[in-house]
Design a protein around this motif. Sequence first.
Motif, PDB file in Angstrom:
ATOM      1  N   ARG A  26      37.069 -50.579   3.855  1.00  0.00           N
ATOM      2  CA  ARG A  26      38.088 -50.195   4.858  1.00  0.00           C
ATOM      3  C   ARG A  26      37.518 -50.195   6.272  1.00  0.00           C
ATOM      4  O   ARG A  26      38.221 -50.482   7.233  1.00  0.00           O
ATOM      5  CB  ARG A  26      38.661 -48.820   4.519  1.00  0.00           C
ATOM      6  CG  ARG A  26      39.567 -48.909   3.304  1.00  0.00           C
ATOM      7  CD  ARG A  26      40.268 -47.592   3.023  1.00  0.00           C
ATOM      8  NE  ARG A  26      41.157 -47.747   1.875  1.00  0.00           N
ATOM      9  CZ  ARG A  26      41.628 -46.745   1.162  1.00  0.00           C
ATOM     10  NH1 ARG A  26      41.333 -45.486   1.487  1.00  0.00           N
ATOM     11  NH2 ARG A  26      42.435 -46.965   0.145  1.00  0.00           N
TER      12      ARG A  26
ATOM     13  N   HIS B 194      40.274 -56.736  -7.457  1.00  0.00           N
ATOM     14  CA  HIS B 194      39.157 -56.073  -6.774  1.00  0.00           C
ATOM     15  C   HIS B 194      38.562 -54.946  -7.627  1.00  0.00           C
ATOM     16  O   HIS B 194      37.412 -54.556  -7.428  1.00  0.00           O
ATOM     17  CB  HIS B 194      39.600 -55.522  -5.419  1.00  0.00           C
ATOM     18  CG  HIS B 194      39.936 -56.609  -4.434  1.00  0.00           C
ATOM     19  ND1 HIS B 194      40.489 -56.360  -3.211  1.00  0.00           N
ATOM     20  CD2 HIS B 194      39.805 -57.960  -4.509  1.00  0.00           C
ATOM     21  CE1 HIS B 194      40.682 -57.501  -2.559  1.00  0.00           C
ATOM     22  NE2 HIS B 194      40.278 -58.483  -3.340  1.00  0.00           N
TER      23      HIS B 194
ATOM     24  N   ILE C 170      34.889 -48.213  -1.255  1.00  0.00           N
ATOM     25  CA  ILE C 170      36.210 -48.221  -0.591  1.00  0.00           C
ATOM     26  C   ILE C 170      36.040 -47.930   0.904  1.00  0.00           C
ATOM     27  O   ILE C 170      36.639 -48.592   1.766  1.00  0.00           O
ATOM     28  CB  ILE C 170      37.168 -47.198  -1.260  1.00  0.00           C
ATOM     29  CG1 ILE C 170      37.570 -47.694  -2.664  1.00  0.00           C
ATOM     30  CG2 ILE C 170      38.398 -46.952  -0.394  1.00  0.00           C
ATOM     31  CD1 ILE C 170      38.394 -46.691  -3.468  1.00  0.00           C
TER      32      ILE C 170
ATOM     33  N   TYR D 208      34.941 -53.368  -6.493  1.00  0.00           N
ATOM     34  CA  TYR D 208      35.086 -52.000  -7.010  1.00  0.00           C
ATOM     35  C   TYR D 208      34.762 -51.903  -8.499  1.00  0.00           C
ATOM     36  O   TYR D 208      35.022 -50.875  -9.130  1.00  0.00           O
ATOM     37  CB  TYR D 208      36.512 -51.497  -6.757  1.00  0.00           C
ATOM     38  CG  TYR D 208      36.901 -51.510  -5.297  1.00  0.00           C
ATOM     39  CD1 TYR D 208      36.049 -51.003  -4.322  1.00  0.00           C
ATOM     40  CD2 TYR D 208      38.137 -52.029  -4.892  1.00  0.00           C
ATOM     41  CE1 TYR D 208      36.396 -51.035  -2.981  1.00  0.00           C
ATOM     42  CE2 TYR D 208      38.490 -52.054  -3.550  1.00  0.00           C
ATOM     43  CZ  TYR D 208      37.620 -51.560  -2.601  1.00  0.00           C
ATOM     44  OH  TYR D 208      37.967 -51.581  -1.273  1.00  0.00           O
TER      45      TYR D 208
ATOM     46  N   ASP E 172      41.953 -46.937 -10.215  1.00  0.00           N
ATOM     47  CA  ASP E 172      42.108 -46.026  -9.073  1.00  0.00           C
ATOM     48  C   ASP E 172      43.260 -46.513  -8.187  1.00  0.00           C
ATOM     49  O   ASP E 172      43.302 -47.683  -7.797  1.00  0.00           O
ATOM     50  CB  ASP E 172      40.810 -45.991  -8.276  1.00  0.00           C
ATOM     51  CG  ASP E 172      40.795 -44.843  -7.284  1.00  0.00           C
ATOM     52  OD1 ASP E 172      40.022 -43.890  -7.502  1.00  0.00           O
ATOM     53  OD2 ASP E 172      41.557 -44.907  -6.289  1.00  0.00           O
ATOM     54  N   PRO E 173      44.190 -45.617  -7.861  1.00  0.00           N
ATOM     55  CA  PRO E 173      45.368 -46.041  -7.074  1.00  0.00           C
ATOM     56  C   PRO E 173      45.003 -46.503  -5.663  1.00  0.00           C
ATOM     57  O   PRO E 173      45.819 -47.167  -5.008  1.00  0.00           O
ATOM     58  CB  PRO E 173      46.254 -44.785  -7.046  1.00  0.00           C
ATOM     59  CG  PRO E 173      45.397 -43.670  -7.511  1.00  0.00           C
ATOM     60  CD  PRO E 173      44.247 -44.227  -8.286  1.00  0.00           C
ATOM     61  N   ALA E 174      43.807 -46.195  -5.208  1.00  0.00           N
ATOM     62  CA  ALA E 174      43.399 -46.639  -3.865  1.00  0.00           C
ATOM     63  C   ALA E 174      43.090 -48.135  -3.830  1.00  0.00           C
ATOM     64  O   ALA E 174      42.961 -48.712  -2.751  1.00  0.00           O
ATOM     65  CB  ALA E 174      42.165 -45.851  -3.410  1.00  0.00           C
ATOM     66  N   ILE E 175      42.986 -48.760  -4.993  1.00  0.00           N
ATOM     67  CA  ILE E 175      42.654 -50.193  -5.036  1.00  0.00           C
ATOM     68  C   ILE E 175      43.927 -51.005  -4.892  1.00  0.00           C
ATOM     69  O   ILE E 175      44.839 -50.921  -5.721  1.00  0.00           O
ATOM     70  CB  ILE E 175      41.939 -50.530  -6.361  1.00  0.00           C
ATOM     71  CG1 ILE E 175      40.611 -49.758  -6.443  1.00  0.00           C
ATOM     72  CG2 ILE E 175      41.726 -52.026  -6.493  1.00  0.00           C
ATOM     73  CD1 ILE E 175      39.881 -49.897  -7.745  1.00  0.00           C
ATOM     74  N   ASP E 176      44.018 -51.795  -3.802  1.00  0.00           N
ATOM     75  CA  ASP E 176      45.287 -52.458  -3.510  1.00  0.00           C
ATOM     76  C   ASP E 176      45.471 -53.779  -4.248  1.00  0.00           C
ATOM     77  O   ASP E 176      46.589 -54.155  -4.561  1.00  0.00           O
ATOM     78  CB  ASP E 176      45.468 -52.647  -1.994  1.00  0.00           C
ATOM     79  CG  ASP E 176      44.205 -53.144  -1.321  1.00  0.00           C
ATOM     80  OD1 ASP E 176      43.244 -53.483  -2.055  1.00  0.00           O
ATOM     81  OD2 ASP E 176      44.163 -53.201  -0.083  1.00  0.00           O
ATOM     82  N   LYS E 177      44.379 -54.489  -4.535  1.00  0.00           N
ATOM     83  CA  LYS E 177      44.504 -55.747  -5.290  1.00  0.00           C
ATOM     84  C   LYS E 177      43.780 -55.561  -6.618  1.00  0.00           C
ATOM     85  O   LYS E 177      42.604 -55.191  -6.651  1.00  0.00           O
ATOM     86  CB  LYS E 177      43.889 -56.901  -4.474  1.00  0.00           C
ATOM     87  CG  LYS E 177      44.105 -58.276  -5.067  1.00  0.00           C
ATOM     88  CD  LYS E 177      43.729 -59.399  -4.063  1.00  0.00           C
ATOM     89  CE  LYS E 177      44.093 -60.788  -4.573  1.00  0.00           C
ATOM     90  NZ  LYS E 177      43.185 -61.284  -5.606  1.00  0.00           N
ATOM     91  N   LEU E 178      44.500 -55.807  -7.707  1.00  0.00           N
ATOM     92  CA  LEU E 178      43.950 -55.464  -9.022  1.00  0.00           C
ATOM     93  C   LEU E 178      42.608 -56.120  -9.303  1.00  0.00           C
ATOM     94  O   LEU E 178      41.712 -55.516  -9.885  1.00  0.00           O
ATOM     95  CB  LEU E 178      44.950 -55.852 -10.125  1.00  0.00           C
ATOM     96  CG  LEU E 178      46.149 -54.926 -10.276  1.00  0.00           C
ATOM     97  CD1 LEU E 178      46.993 -55.359 -11.463  1.00  0.00           C
ATOM     98  CD2 LEU E 178      45.686 -53.480 -10.441  1.00  0.00           C
TER      99      LEU E 178
END
Lengths: 342, 342
Positions: A304, A131, A300, A136, A123-129
Amino acid sequence: MADRNRFVTLNRHVAGGPVEETVFSLAEGTRPAPGDGEVLLRPLALSVDPYLRGQMTGIDTFYLPQFALGQPITSLGVGRVVESRHPGFAAGDLVQGVMQWADYSLWSGSDTLKGVGALGPVDPAIDKLSHALGVYGLNGMTALFGMVGVARPEPGDTVLVSGAAGGIGAVAGQIAHILGARVIGLAGSQAKCDTLVRDLGFDAALNYRSATLADDLRQAMPRGPDIYFDNVGGAVSQAVMAMMRRHTRVVECGQISTYDDENGGWTVDIRPIHANGLIWESFTTAHFAEFYPGGLAQLIHWVRAGKIKILETEHRGLEAAPRAMVGLLRGENIGKMVVTLE
Amino acid sequence: MADRNRFVTLNRHVAGGPVEETVFSLAEGTRPAPGDGEVLLRPLALSVDPYLRGQMTGIDTFYLPQFALGQPITSLGVGRVVESRHPGFAAGDLVQGVMQWADYSLWSGSDTLKGVGALGPVDPAIDKLSHALGVYGLNGMTALFGMVGVARPEPGDTVLVSGAAGGIGAVAGQIAHILGARVIGLAGSQAKCDTLVRDLGFDAALNYRSATLADDLRQAMPRGPDIYFDNVGGAVSQAVMAMMRRHTRVVECGQISTYDDENGGWTVDIRPIHANGLIWESFTTAHFAEFYPGGLAQLIHWVRAGKIKILETEHRGLEAAPRAMVGLLRGENIGKMVVTLE
């Protein structure tokens, strides 16, 4: 050599007794070439999870397939597609799923982990792989569905979480807190306990290695827990269940302290369950596979909003993977145990 | 000799492996004289129950006290007061409670079986004394409260009962039938299975010793049971739980097939519970001790209405008690196992 491919393999099965780093080898083969419908990818992060211990015993059960000696270990991971001969993937794609502990992993379309191992996009919303593998991934989903879907604490309930500083426990405890429960963690060191209370908002945390564990438990919750969210089993869970009241519940998520037992563990002395009239419910994340999209969005949101803090223990490089696995089984990690690769 | 008193005693503890008749001795002492507050009684019927195996291991647990070697075995029983120095009892009274396997049993006011062993009168509505130990005793109460209070089947539910021809199982299955469930029994011989279906109204009964047990189960209930009322544990229960669906329930009443295991048994391989997401609930009759008067009246009503049929296996004479205990553990009884005395 351009086509060299290192991989981590098991050189013997271990049933009974601890897994040492020496049971793993870093072997070398040639980089596989994908056939029709296959995908070659480069793993970027590998998930190190307790259930892998059950694939190292050599004992066939209906539960998990055994790792073949000399073949690459597999686990959930995140990787980038190098070459695809599958219509659903293209070179450069970031993907997650079951992959080999190797420089290059061949995905042949098989799903070796029922319901949760299929290859798919990150999912592109995940900033650190990494995670994508922790809060996630399998850990976060297990914590979420285990707490919201199985444990279902009411506000004011006392929820005791074992393995509370582990990848699942840390998230599960924070979710119980969000749901209004009083949350008490069990962890294996004072440093872990401090982190749970100070950083993650646990109401209390107890060191299960304490010689006065039974007294500590009774002091923290004189009437015992309403829900015991169990990741460890064994002696710690026996002590907890001995103090639980009739109709209170054990929600069983894992039994890591037993996996080194002969026959691969997973046995429970049910006398405290019988004598105290307890209710026990087990689950796996696979039971909730249909609900991952909603689960991911929820996790998510909570991360956040600052309601779930992420803990991670990172090992670097393929050659560090055996160390990470052994460290996980010894409880050396705090939060999600992950191996990252270049 | 007028004051001779024979009693059955254990001459060694057995943990791991079957109990043979040779571990019992028929010893002889002198007839005890009751002190202040004590009662001397003559046992007329002794209850032979699986839980007694747990008092023969020599392994101390919080669950049950161990029989002392050389001392009389104790169990629930019915007797007649010979001499009383307790204001609540008079010579000639019919009483039930925990008593010694002896010609004469001394009751010292202690309740060795938490909540259910206190000495009290036998209800005059009970026409056959041994029934006070079976359908109207611990067995019947366990079946009643286990099925009505814990299992709680809905009409149309499929309830599978293991140990179905045993003292508890036979009553539990009939109560499930009264509640409108479809009842399937597991028992250890074709003769027992025939009795369950022909005489007790079970919808079906399967021989658990069949080599095709898993197939037989699947044919009798393609979707598995809604409730598995378990008296036996071990391999039979593993086969059953492997076919159970998520959210279906195991109601655990006893684990007789494990009591000969090292450490006294009571261990469960929870992998089928985990993989299938099952709910497990245990109970003991002691959890319902407050409700015995109502339970007794209900059981009497159902027996008189012909809705509960009584099965009993009777051994005669104190010297037959070891044979009865060994026979119980080998599953030789049909219905309640009891020893009657002159």
